[in-house]
Design a protein around this motif. Structure first.
Motif, PDB file in Angstrom:
ATOM      1  N   THR A  33       0.835  -1.212   0.000  1.00  0.00           N
ATOM      2  CA  THR A  33       0.000   0.000   0.000  1.00  0.00           C
ATOM      3  C   THR A  33       0.866   1.257   0.000  1.00  0.00           C
ATOM      4  OG1 THR A  33      -1.726   1.228   1.217  1.00  0.00           O
ATOM      5  CG2 THR A  33      -0.160  -0.009   2.557  1.00  0.00           C
ATOM      6  N   PRO A  34       0.361   2.364  -0.567  1.00  0.00           N
ATOM      7  CA  PRO A  34       1.068   3.649  -0.444  1.00  0.00           C
ATOM      8  C   PRO A  34       0.862   4.267   0.939  1.00  0.00           C
ATOM      9  CG  PRO A  34      -0.700   3.766  -2.098  1.00  0.00           C
ATOM     10  CD  PRO A  34      -0.830   2.446  -1.412  1.00  0.00           C
ATOM     11  N   ALA A  35      -0.076   3.727   1.714  1.00  0.00           N
ATOM     12  CA  ALA A  35      -0.415   4.314   3.017  1.00  0.00           C
ATOM     13  C   ALA A  35       0.728   4.110   4.014  1.00  0.00           C
ATOM     14  CB  ALA A  35      -1.693   3.682   3.558  1.00  0.00           C
ATOM     15  N   ASP A  39      -1.549   4.880   9.415  1.00  0.00           N
ATOM     16  CA  ASP A  39      -2.869   5.033   8.797  1.00  0.00           C
ATOM     17  C   ASP A  39      -3.849   4.078   9.494  1.00  0.00           C
ATOM     18  OD1 ASP A  39      -4.194   5.623   5.765  1.00  0.00           O
ATOM     19  OD2 ASP A  39      -4.785   3.726   6.670  1.00  0.00           O
ATOM     20  N   ARG A  41      -6.274   2.327   8.334  1.00  0.00           N
ATOM     21  CA  ARG A  41      -6.500   1.064   7.617  1.00  0.00           C
ATOM     22  C   ARG A  41      -5.329   0.117   7.885  1.00  0.00           C
ATOM     23  NH1 ARG A  41      -6.552   3.848   2.056  1.00  0.00           N
ATOM     24  NH2 ARG A  41      -4.900   4.817   3.268  1.00  0.00           N
ATOM     25  N   GLN A  70       2.066   2.826  -6.188  1.00  0.00           N
ATOM     26  CA  GLN A  70       0.629   3.084  -6.124  1.00  0.00           C
ATOM     27  C   GLN A  70      -0.020   2.853  -7.484  1.00  0.00           C
ATOM     28  OE1 GLN A  70      -0.474   7.134  -5.012  1.00  0.00           O
ATOM     29  NE2 GLN A  70      -2.508   6.469  -4.387  1.00  0.00           N
ATOM     30  N   SER A  88      -9.029   0.509  -4.615  1.00  0.00           N
ATOM     31  CA  SER A  88     -10.071   1.539  -4.713  1.00  0.00           C
ATOM     32  C   SER A  88     -10.867   1.352  -5.999  1.00  0.00           C
ATOM     33  CB  SER A  88      -9.412   2.917  -4.743  1.00  0.00           C
ATOM     34  OG  SER A  88      -8.614   3.027  -5.917  1.00  0.00           O
ATOM     35  N   GLU A  91      -8.813   2.457  -9.011  1.00  0.00           N
ATOM     36  CA  GLU A  91      -7.851   1.476  -9.536  1.00  0.00           C
ATOM     37  C   GLU A  91      -8.574   0.350 -10.274  1.00  0.00           C
ATOM     38  OE1 GLU A  91      -5.548   0.536  -6.048  1.00  0.00           O
ATOM     39  OE2 GLU A  91      -4.675   2.547  -6.048  1.00  0.00           O
ATOM     40  N   PHE A 144     -13.166   4.943   3.794  1.00  0.00           N
ATOM     41  CA  PHE A 144     -11.839   5.555   3.873  1.00  0.00           C
ATOM     42  C   PHE A 144     -11.952   7.000   4.361  1.00  0.00           C
ATOM     43  CE2 PHE A 144      -8.321   7.582   1.149  1.00  0.00           C
ATOM     44  CZ  PHE A 144      -7.360   7.415   2.115  1.00  0.00           C
ATOM     45  N   ARG A 147     -13.699  12.851   1.125  1.00  0.00           N
ATOM     46  CA  ARG A 147     -12.599  13.689   0.614  1.00  0.00           C
ATOM     47  C   ARG A 147     -12.990  15.168   0.618  1.00  0.00           C
ATOM     48  NH1 ARG A 147      -8.817   9.778  -1.722  1.00  0.00           N
ATOM     49  NH2 ARG A 147      -7.521  11.392  -2.629  1.00  0.00           N
ATOM     50  N   ARG A 169      -3.510  18.573  -6.993  1.00  0.00           N
ATOM     51  CA  ARG A 169      -2.985  17.196  -7.130  1.00  0.00           C
ATOM     52  C   ARG A 169      -4.130  16.209  -6.940  1.00  0.00           C
ATOM     53  NH1 ARG A 169      -3.335  12.374  -3.807  1.00  0.00           N
ATOM     54  NH2 ARG A 169      -2.033  10.898  -4.918  1.00  0.00           N
ATOM     55  N   PRO A 171      -4.740  11.747  -7.387  1.00  0.00           N
ATOM     56  CA  PRO A 171      -4.000  10.505  -7.651  1.00  0.00           C
ATOM     57  C   PRO A 171      -3.959  10.225  -9.151  1.00  0.00           C
ATOM     58  CG  PRO A 171      -5.577  10.221  -5.858  1.00  0.00           C
ATOM     59  CD  PRO A 171      -5.874  11.538  -6.476  1.00  0.00           C
ATOM     60  N   TRP A 176      -9.550   9.952 -11.448  1.00  0.00           N
ATOM     61  CA  TRP A 176      -9.242  11.005 -10.463  1.00  0.00           C
ATOM     62  C   TRP A 176      -9.092  12.359 -11.148  1.00  0.00           C
ATOM     63  CZ3 TRP A 176     -10.102  10.316  -5.559  1.00  0.00           C
ATOM     64  CH2 TRP A 176      -9.861   9.100  -4.927  1.00  0.00           C
ATOM     65  N   PHE A 192       0.946   9.598  -4.160  1.00  0.00           N
ATOM     66  CA  PHE A 192       0.578   9.962  -2.784  1.00  0.00           C
ATOM     67  C   PHE A 192       1.810  10.287  -1.937  1.00  0.00           C
ATOM     68  CE2 PHE A 192      -0.653   8.456   1.565  1.00  0.00           C
ATOM     69  CZ  PHE A 192      -1.623   9.409   1.815  1.00  0.00           C
ATOM     70  N   ASN A 209      -8.062  14.831   0.199  1.00  0.00           N
ATOM     71  CA  ASN A 209      -8.056  13.565   0.928  1.00  0.00           C
ATOM     72  C   ASN A 209      -9.004  13.689   2.114  1.00  0.00           C
ATOM     73  OD1 ASN A 209      -6.491  10.976   0.503  1.00  0.00           O
ATOM     74  ND2 ASN A 209      -4.919  12.431  -0.126  1.00  0.00           N
TER      75      ASN A 209
HETATM   76  C1  KDO Z   1      -4.384   9.311  -2.605  1.00  0.00           C
HETATM   77  O1  KDO Z   1      -3.448   8.975  -3.347  1.00  0.00           O
HETATM   78  O2  KDO Z   1      -4.690  10.471  -2.413  1.00  0.00           O
HETATM   79  C2  KDO Z   1      -5.212   8.212  -1.958  1.00  0.00           C
HETATM   80  O3  KDO Z   1      -6.001   8.775  -0.924  1.00  0.00           O
HETATM   81  C3  KDO Z   1      -6.120   7.561  -2.967  1.00  0.00           C
HETATM   82  C4  KDO Z   1      -6.814   6.357  -2.362  1.00  0.00           C
HETATM   83  O4  KDO Z   1      -7.577   5.670  -3.323  1.00  0.00           O
HETATM   84  C5  KDO Z   1      -5.813   5.405  -1.739  1.00  0.00           C
HETATM   85  O5  KDO Z   1      -5.093   4.767  -2.747  1.00  0.00           O
HETATM   86  C6  KDO Z   1      -4.878   6.141  -0.820  1.00  0.00           C
HETATM   87  O6  KDO Z   1      -4.321   7.262  -1.446  1.00  0.00           O
HETATM   88  C7  KDO Z   1      -3.713   5.274  -0.364  1.00  0.00           C
HETATM   89  O7  KDO Z   1      -4.171   4.106   0.270  1.00  0.00           O
HETATM   90  C8  KDO Z   1      -2.803   6.019   0.609  1.00  0.00           C
HETATM   91  O8  KDO Z   1      -3.502   6.357   1.775  1.00  0.00           O
END
Ligand code: KDO
Length: 326
Positions: A33-35, A39, A41, A70, A88, A91, A144, A147, A169, A171, A176, A192, A209
């Motif tokens: 994950t990019p999180a 976070d 989650r 991501q 998401s 994606e 989540f 936004r 910005r 994603p 998006w 992200f 976000n």
């Molecule tokens: C983001 O890149 O802003 C975003 O919030 C998009 C979400 O769909 C999700 O991918 C999230 O990033 C990542 O999980 C990072 O929190």
């Protein structure tokens, strides 16, 4: 006969005990994950999900885009290079155009609407489509957060016209970028993990976000205002490799599913509780936080989505069915 059957059973039990006794024998579940690790989650999965499956699987999370970039996670799962991700609708829509309906701004009303849509017939049908086309199982839906716009500029934003020329910005997928345009802004894609620096240097004017994510990423340190547009009641899905799933016993499958759903329900609860408190937090940090003319944003976004090419891929009647869920 009775004795040998009993002995056979004993042998079987001890063999399976021996197997689960060593972590090396456990199924490895890598999640990318990019999180961040902090976070909500990430936290919910690392505790509730990881504990739930711990008898037979090792949950191995990779944060901040360190394993896969991501937006590349679903393909990695489909190719057998990864077991799990937090995915998401945006994606999914990149690979399965029917899913773009769930990328539309101002479609979902709240977390409860989202849960009912995906835990009912619509969810079943749309999850099946993903399984059939991608070999990815969506185990659960989690809220989540909603936004909001978060800008480093200080000019007040009341209607979409006020966002003209604002470099927002979003994603990096087309869904998006379209949402950014539907709000009236000038969207630009960026990963992200690069957003904080983008805001700090002025490469971008703002980002969107949910409030808990803004706090987790400390975006308040490099922005001046949060505009409560509420343009996307955002959701994520726990994606799981079908190949891995098919290798599990029925009992293990049930445990994986139940653990994913329990973790997602707790994550949803935590995020809702945090959102309710965070307006005050950001005001204390010195940001302006206010509600714009939300109807003006909603009207513009909804009509742009209906006229868009995306809507041509939406399954017939699905929009009406989603709206009718209550
Ligand atoms: C983001 O890149 O802003 C975003 O919030 C998009 C979400 O769909 C999700 O991918 C999230 O990033 C990542 O999980 C990072 O929190």
């Amino acid at each position: 006969l009775a004795l040998s059957a009993a002995l056979g059973a004993v042998t079987l039990v001890s063999a399976s005990t021996a197997m689960t006794a060593f972590a090396a024998d456990k199924i490895q579940l890598r999640m990318s994950t990019p999180a961040t690790e902090t976070d909500f989650r990430s936290q919910g999965l690392a505790t509730v999900f990881a504990d739930g499956v711990s008898e037979f699987a090792t949950y191995e999370p990779h944060y901040n885009d360190t394993l896969f970039k991501q937006g590349t996670e679903l393909v990695a799962i489909a190719r057998g290079n990864l077991e799990m991700s937090i995915t998401s609708a945006q994606e999914l829509a990149k690979l399965i155009p029917e899913w773009s309906i769930f990328t539309a701004g101002y479609l979902m009303r709240d977390a409860e609407h989202q849960r009912k849509v995906f835990e009912g017939d619509i969810g079943k049908e749309m999850y099946q489509l993903v399984e059939d086309k991608l070999g990815v199982k969506l185990l659960s839906v989690m809220y989540f957060g909603t936004r909001q716009l978060n800008l480093r500029t200080d000019a007040k934003i009341t209607t979409p016209a006020d966002l003209e020329g604002v470099k927002l910005r979003m994603p990096g997928t087309e869904a998006w970028q379209f949402l950014g345009r539907a709000l009236g802004a000038n969207p630009t894609p960026m990963a992200f993990t690069e957003v904080y620096t983008g805001l700090q240097t002025g490469a971008i004017d703002g980002q969107d976000n949910p409030l808990p994510t803004n706090k987790d990423k400390k975006f308040h340190e490099v922005t001046k205002q949060i505009v409560l547009t509420g343009h996307l009641v955002d959701m994520n899905f726990l994606a799981f490799s079908k190949k891995t799933w098919d290798g599990l016993s029925t009992d293990q499958q049930e445990t994986v599913m139940a653990s994913a759903q329990k973790a997602s329900a707790e994550i949803t609860k935590t995020i809702l509780a945090n959102e309710a408190q965070l307006v005050d937090f950001f005001k204390e940090q010195g940001l302006q936080v206010y509600t714009p003319d939300v109807d003006a944003f909603r009207n513009r976004a909804q009509s742009m989505y209906l006229e868009s090419d995306f809507s041509k891929d939406w399954p017939k009647g699905l929009l009406e069915r989603v709206n009718a869920v209550n």
